[in-house]
Design a protein around this motif. Structure first.
Motif, PDB file in Angstrom:
ATOM      1  N   VAL A  75       0.846  -1.202   0.000  1.00 22.66           N
ATOM      2  CA  VAL A  75       0.000   0.000   0.000  1.00 22.66           C
ATOM      3  C   VAL A  75       0.880   1.250   0.000  1.00 22.66           C
ATOM      4  CG1 VAL A  75      -1.733   1.309   1.296  1.00 22.66           C
ATOM      5  CG2 VAL A  75      -1.949  -1.168   1.074  1.00 22.66           C
ATOM      6  N   ARG A  76       1.925   1.232   0.820  1.00 18.26           N
ATOM      7  CA  ARG A  76       2.841   2.386   0.838  1.00 18.26           C
ATOM      8  C   ARG A  76       3.554   2.527  -0.501  1.00 18.26           C
ATOM      9  NH1 ARG A  76       4.140   0.014   5.716  1.00 18.26           N
ATOM     10  NH2 ARG A  76       6.236  -0.459   4.972  1.00 18.26           N
ATOM     11  N   ALA A  77       3.898   1.400  -1.142  1.00 20.49           N
ATOM     12  CA  ALA A  77       4.538   1.452  -2.467  1.00 20.49           C
ATOM     13  C   ALA A  77       3.574   2.027  -3.506  1.00 20.49           C
ATOM     14  CB  ALA A  77       5.005   0.063  -2.880  1.00 20.49           C
ATOM     15  N   GLU A  78       2.313   1.659  -3.408  1.00 21.70           N
ATOM     16  CA  GLU A  78       1.295   2.215  -4.315  1.00 21.70           C
ATOM     17  C   GLU A  78       1.190   3.720  -4.128  1.00 21.70           C
ATOM     18  OE1 GLU A  78      -1.192   2.736  -7.241  1.00 21.70           O
ATOM     19  OE2 GLU A  78      -0.564   0.698  -6.760  1.00 21.70           O
ATOM     20  N   LEU A  79       1.231   4.156  -2.885  1.00 27.22           N
ATOM     21  CA  LEU A  79       1.166   5.591  -2.607  1.00 27.22           C
ATOM     22  C   LEU A  79       2.369   6.310  -3.196  1.00 27.22           C
ATOM     23  CD1 LEU A  79       0.035   8.125  -1.305  1.00 27.22           C
ATOM     24  CD2 LEU A  79       1.107   7.403   0.850  1.00 27.22           C
ATOM     25  N   ALA A  80       3.564   5.785  -2.966  1.00 27.30           N
ATOM     26  CA  ALA A  80       4.776   6.424  -3.493  1.00 27.30           C
ATOM     27  C   ALA A  80       4.715   6.510  -5.012  1.00 27.30           C
ATOM     28  CB  ALA A  80       6.012   5.647  -3.051  1.00 27.30           C
ATOM     29  N   ASP A  81       4.255   5.453  -5.652  1.00 31.01           N
ATOM     30  CA  ASP A  81       4.143   5.441  -7.108  1.00 31.01           C
ATOM     31  C   ASP A  81       3.079   6.432  -7.589  1.00 31.01           C
ATOM     32  OD1 ASP A  81       4.936   4.409  -9.639  1.00 31.01           O
ATOM     33  OD2 ASP A  81       3.076   3.240  -9.690  1.00 31.01           O
ATOM     34  N   ALA A  82       1.951   6.479  -6.906  1.00 29.03           N
ATOM     35  CA  ALA A  82       0.873   7.402  -7.292  1.00 29.03           C
ATOM     36  C   ALA A  82       1.329   8.854  -7.176  1.00 29.03           C
ATOM     37  CB  ALA A  82      -0.355   7.158  -6.423  1.00 29.03           C
TER      38      ALA A  82
END
Length: 113
Positions: A75-82
């Motif tokens: 989820v944190r990786a998705e946030l960083a990518d977004a």
């Protein structure tokens, strides 16, 4: 006299449409923020994607909470990518700047979970 009535009806219609749109936008915002508390990481990741597309400045505070509090690395990786995908959006608020800094540090492996 009739032109004033037509004008008044037109103004009333515009104001009613504006009020309805504001109500719907507020309802959508509440639903997205609530989705960040879901027990399902896929739901949280989907909410992050939508929030980023809608505008980081609108959701920067709850997204910062995800950056620091979400237990799921995906989820944190998705946030960083977004956040990185939305670099074109203006950074006019401190929370957005903090979110961008966190995202950059995350990609460099320096962000705190």
């Amino acid at each position: 006299m009739t032109s004033r009535l037509v004008f008044a009806v037109g103004v009333g219609a515009v104001l009613a449409a504006w009020a309805i749109a504001r109500f719907r936008a507020h309802r959508v915002r509440r639903a997205l923020v609530a989705a960040l508390s879901s027990t399902n990481p896929r739901v949280r990741a989907a909410a992050i994607r939508v929030m980023a597309q809608e505008g980081l400045h609108r959701y920067a505070r709850p997204l910062l909470d995800v950056a620091t509090d979400d237990p799921e690395p995906t989820v944190r990786a998705e946030l960083a990518d977004a956040v990185r995908r939305q670099r074109w959006q203006p950074t006019d608020a401190r929370a957005v700047a903090e979110l961008r800094l966190w995202s950059e540090l995350s990609f460099r492996g320096q962000a705190r979970p």
